[in-house]
Design a protein around this motif. Structure first.
Motif, PDB file in Angstrom:
ATOM      1  N   HIS A 119      -0.447   1.689   8.947  1.00 19.12           N
ATOM      2  CA  HIS A 119      -0.669   1.004   7.664  1.00 19.12           C
ATOM      3  C   HIS A 119      -1.160  -0.425   7.874  1.00 19.12           C
ATOM      4  O   HIS A 119      -2.042  -0.906   7.144  1.00 19.12           O
ATOM      5  CB  HIS A 119       0.631   0.990   6.855  1.00 19.12           C
ATOM      6  N   VAL A 120      -0.597  -1.109   8.853  1.00 17.64           N
ATOM      7  CA  VAL A 120      -0.983  -2.499   9.102  1.00 17.64           C
ATOM      8  C   VAL A 120      -2.435  -2.570   9.573  1.00 17.64           C
ATOM      9  O   VAL A 120      -3.238  -3.349   9.043  1.00 17.64           O
ATOM     10  CB  VAL A 120      -0.039  -3.143  10.135  1.00 17.64           C
ATOM     11  N   VAL A 121      -2.791  -1.761  10.559  1.00 18.26           N
ATOM     12  CA  VAL A 121      -4.160  -1.784  11.083  1.00 18.26           C
ATOM     13  C   VAL A 121      -5.157  -1.388   9.997  1.00 18.26           C
ATOM     14  O   VAL A 121      -6.218  -1.999   9.848  1.00 18.26           O
ATOM     15  CB  VAL A 121      -4.289  -0.850  12.307  1.00 18.26           C
ATOM     16  N   PHE A 122      -4.804  -0.400   9.213  1.00 14.15           N
ATOM     17  CA  PHE A 122      -5.695   0.100   8.166  1.00 14.15           C
ATOM     18  C   PHE A 122      -5.956  -0.955   7.094  1.00 14.15           C
ATOM     19  O   PHE A 122      -7.069  -1.049   6.561  1.00 14.15           O
ATOM     20  CB  PHE A 122      -5.060   1.340   7.540  1.00 14.15           C
ATOM     21  N   ASN A 123      -4.953  -1.774   6.770  1.00 15.33           N
ATOM     22  CA  ASN A 123      -5.052  -2.678   5.623  1.00 15.33           C
ATOM     23  C   ASN A 123      -5.297  -4.142   5.987  1.00 15.33           C
ATOM     24  O   ASN A 123      -5.308  -4.994   5.086  1.00 15.33           O
ATOM     25  CB  ASN A 123      -3.772  -2.583   4.781  1.00 15.33           C
ATOM     26  N   LEU A 124      -5.491  -4.451   7.263  1.00 13.98           N
ATOM     27  CA  LEU A 124      -5.783  -5.835   7.632  1.00 13.98           C
ATOM     28  C   LEU A 124      -7.022  -6.365   6.898  1.00 13.98           C
ATOM     29  O   LEU A 124      -7.066  -7.524   6.480  1.00 13.98           O
ATOM     30  CB  LEU A 124      -5.996  -5.942   9.145  1.00 13.98           C
ATOM     31  N   ALA A 125      -8.013  -5.510   6.745  1.00 15.25           N
ATOM     32  CA  ALA A 125      -9.254  -5.943   6.085  1.00 15.25           C
ATOM     33  C   ALA A 125      -9.013  -6.346   4.640  1.00 15.25           C
ATOM     34  O   ALA A 125      -9.743  -7.185   4.099  1.00 15.25           O
ATOM     35  CB  ALA A 125     -10.297  -4.836   6.151  1.00 15.25           C
ATOM     36  N   VAL A 126      -8.009  -5.763   3.986  1.00 23.13           N
ATOM     37  CA  VAL A 126      -7.710  -6.133   2.598  1.00 23.13           C
ATOM     38  C   VAL A 126      -7.325  -7.603   2.527  1.00 23.13           C
ATOM     39  O   VAL A 126      -7.785  -8.341   1.643  1.00 23.13           O
ATOM     40  CB  VAL A 126      -6.581  -5.246   2.036  1.00 23.13           C
ATOM     41  N   VAL A 127      -6.481  -8.043   3.459  1.00 22.18           N
ATOM     42  CA  VAL A 127      -6.051  -9.440   3.465  1.00 22.18           C
ATOM     43  C   VAL A 127      -7.235 -10.358   3.759  1.00 22.18           C
ATOM     44  O   VAL A 127      -7.445 -11.373   3.091  1.00 22.18           O
ATOM     45  CB  VAL A 127      -4.926  -9.646   4.498  1.00 22.18           C
ATOM     46  N   VAL A 128      -8.033 -10.000   4.772  1.00 23.67           N
ATOM     47  CA  VAL A 128      -9.177 -10.837   5.150  1.00 23.67           C
ATOM     48  C   VAL A 128     -10.180 -10.930   4.013  1.00 23.67           C
ATOM     49  O   VAL A 128     -10.672 -12.017   3.686  1.00 23.67           O
ATOM     50  CB  VAL A 128      -9.841 -10.282   6.427  1.00 23.67           C
ATOM     51  N   ARG A 129     -10.479  -9.816   3.366  1.00 18.83           N
ATOM     52  CA  ARG A 129     -11.485  -9.806   2.305  1.00 18.83           C
ATOM     53  C   ARG A 129     -10.973 -10.439   1.015  1.00 18.83           C
ATOM     54  O   ARG A 129     -11.766 -10.952   0.223  1.00 18.83           O
ATOM     55  CB  ARG A 129     -11.929  -8.372   2.030  1.00 18.83           C
TER      56      ARG A 129
END
Length: 544
Positions: A119-129
């Motif tokens: 879940h963390v690896v998959f959603n890191l881009a959400v935080v960055v974007r």
């Protein structure tokens, strides 16, 4: 209104009708009592809730350093790192589950720890974007003023920068919570026995236990819980909202001191490792078995047998062909329905907004619920369509249509109305003016939308788990079945298929990115030269 006929009919038949059937026919007092009288139901609700909260917190904590590095700094490989994060986010959930399982030791490859990591690896881009664009525009002088008054760099960040980022962080947290609360593919692939989310429990009770009513109750309970959680998140985001001192021009800086370079290098290195390691492990796992390195998993992808006389039960190469065929049809359905809807939304104001909201409803509903509703609706005469080849592509298209609508309407709204008026002045008929101006600007957004729809279809797992039948497995279904069986060769084959699915999806996303960049340049040129020459000045609001 004729443009809206097909989208409205598709929404009514394949979303509203199944959803109504799910509520009216499957849910009654007995089903509610049976669903919530089981001890396992409350264990499932508890696990779903706490793992979503834990995944969200860990993702935000891990994502903020990466956001700081990408948003505030200029370093070699910055664009590559941002692109890798985006690529991980668009990967199908079954691929992420397989990649994390291949990365971790056997003792924890199927555990809560593995689920949280995926879940963390998959959603890191959400935080960055989500947080990155705000952080990139914050002026440096606020934190510098705090440090001048004696605050340490961390204290200045905590007391000045963090409050300003609060609304963006809350927005990112709400998105991550939504994704992890409804986690299905990751938990199906690497969840330990007894650790099921509500999504997985809905699928299990509907397909394995035959408890249709209980499954429907849990699906509706999940929708209600998500609605409450998202309303709370929105209120929190509004409460945290402050007036941002946005800078018009903020240059990304390079690390100037040894300590700064060490910190930046550590953050970039750890983030890059989190992104690259799972995919590398997936590819390596497709060649590695306890007996050593082998290409057998790849060489036998076209075979439906484990060994002579022993059937695998599915055709891996056939699954690839079915996924490509399904994606092609789903893309065609989504582009036709979404393209007509986009034109209708732009042509009609109040009714268009209603249609826009209606077509976005499948996006707010989990794919599992959509597939479940279609399963119980289209299995009796005169609409016994479960064996129809087109039902799975239609289910995929239903999920992709909102993206097509959003892509097309954004472009249509950006077209200056003076264009068609100018064409009419020059003697063009209304139909020709529409064809030469609107259609000319719409083909590239539709191409982008088609690629997005194809990527969504390739990785769709939730609805397909209900709608596919034996012998009709798509790639995600085949990956889940292979990884769920014992045997080193079967695991290697599952990893190989997951790698194929990953490369196909990333390839489609690269096409989307290329088309989107080219389309953005074309739109900028169009706004600078509205028709044939310099007769009309560019509109400032479009330049922005």
């Amino acid at each position: 209104m004729g443009l809206a006929a097909v989208p409205v009919a598709a929404l009514a038949v394949f979303y509203l009708w199944p959803f109504t059937t799910l509520v009216v026919e499957a849910v009654d007092a007995a089903a509610v009592g049976d669903a919530f009288s089981r001890v396992g139901t409350w264990d499932t609700i508890w696990f779903t809730t706490w793992q979503a909260i834990a995944s969200t917190v860990i993702t935000i904590v891990a994502g903020l350093p990466a956001t700081w590095a990408i948003a505030r700094h200029d370093f070699v490989g910055r664009r590559t790192l941002a692109g890798l994060l985006a690529a991980m986010f668009v990967l199908p959930t079954v691929v992420m589950g397989a990649a994390v399982s291949a990365l971790l030791p056997d003792s924890i490859s199927r555990s809560v720890t593995a689920v949280l990591l995926a879940h963390v690896v998959f959603n890191l881009a959400v935080v960055v974007r989500t947080v990155g664009p705000v952080w990139a525009r914050l002026p440096d002088d606020l934190a510098h003023a705090a440090q001048t008054l004696g605050a340490s760099p961390f204290a200045a960040w905590r007391s000045v920068t963090l409050p300003l980022l609060g609304p963006a962080i809350a927005g990112a947290a709400s998105i991550v919570f939504l994704f992890t609360f409804t986690s299905f593919g990751v938990v199906r692939i690497i969840g330990a026995p007894g650790t099921r989310t509500i999504e997985v429990e809905v699928w299990r009770r509907a397909t394995q236990l035959g408890a249709i009513g209980e499954a429907a109750v849990l699906a509706l309970f999940q929708l209600a819980a998500l609605a409450v959680a998202l309303i709370a998140m929105v209120r929190l985001q509004r409460r945290l909202t402050v007036a941002l001192p946005i800078a018009t021009h903020v240059r990304r800086r390079r690390a100037s001191t040894a300590r700064h370079r060490l910190l930046l290098g550590t953050v970039v290195g750890v983030t890059g490792l989190l992104v690259v390691a799972p995919l590398a492990a997936l590819v390596i796992g497709s060649f590695s078995t306890p007996r050593g390195w082998t290409t057998e998993a790849w060489r036998t992808l076209g075979s439906a047998e484990i060994r002579p006389g022993i059937s695998l039960g599915l055709d891996p190469l056939g699954a690839i062909e079915r996924s490509l065929s399904t994606a092609a049809w789903a893309t065609a359905f989504a582009v036709v329905i979404g393209g007509l809807a986009g034109l209708a939304v732009q042509a009609t104001r109040r009714a268009g907004r209603l249609l826009d909201v209606g077509l976005a409803l499948p996006l707010a509903t989990s794919a599992v619920t959509i597939g479940f509703g279609m399963l119980i609706t289209f299995d009796v005469d005169p609409v016994d369509w479960r064996a129809s080849w087109w039902l799975v592509p239609v289910g995929h298209a239903l999920i992709a249509v909102p993206f097509v609508v959003r892509t097309t309407t954004n472009v249509l709204r950006a077209l200056p109305p003076e264009l068609i008026a100018a064409a009419a002045t020059l003697g063009a008929s209304p139909i020709r003016a529409w064809r030469e101006i609107v259609v000319a600007h719409l083909w590239r957004p539709l191409a982008v939308a088609a690629a997005l729809a194809a990527a969504i279809s390739l990785g769709e797992f939730g609805a397909t788990s209900f709608l596919s039948r034996s012998g009709g497995e798509t790639l995600p279904i085949a990956v889940e079945q292979l990884l769920g069986r014992a045997g080193a060769l079967l695991q290697a084959k599952g990893n190989a298929l997951a790698a194929v699915l990953a490369f196909l999806t990333i390839g489609v996303v690269l096409v989307v990115d290329r088309l989107d960049r080219t389309g953005a340049r074309a739109r900028r040129r169009a706004t600078g030269d509205l028709l044939l020459g310099d007769a009309v000045e560019p509109r400032p609001e479009l330049e922005r």
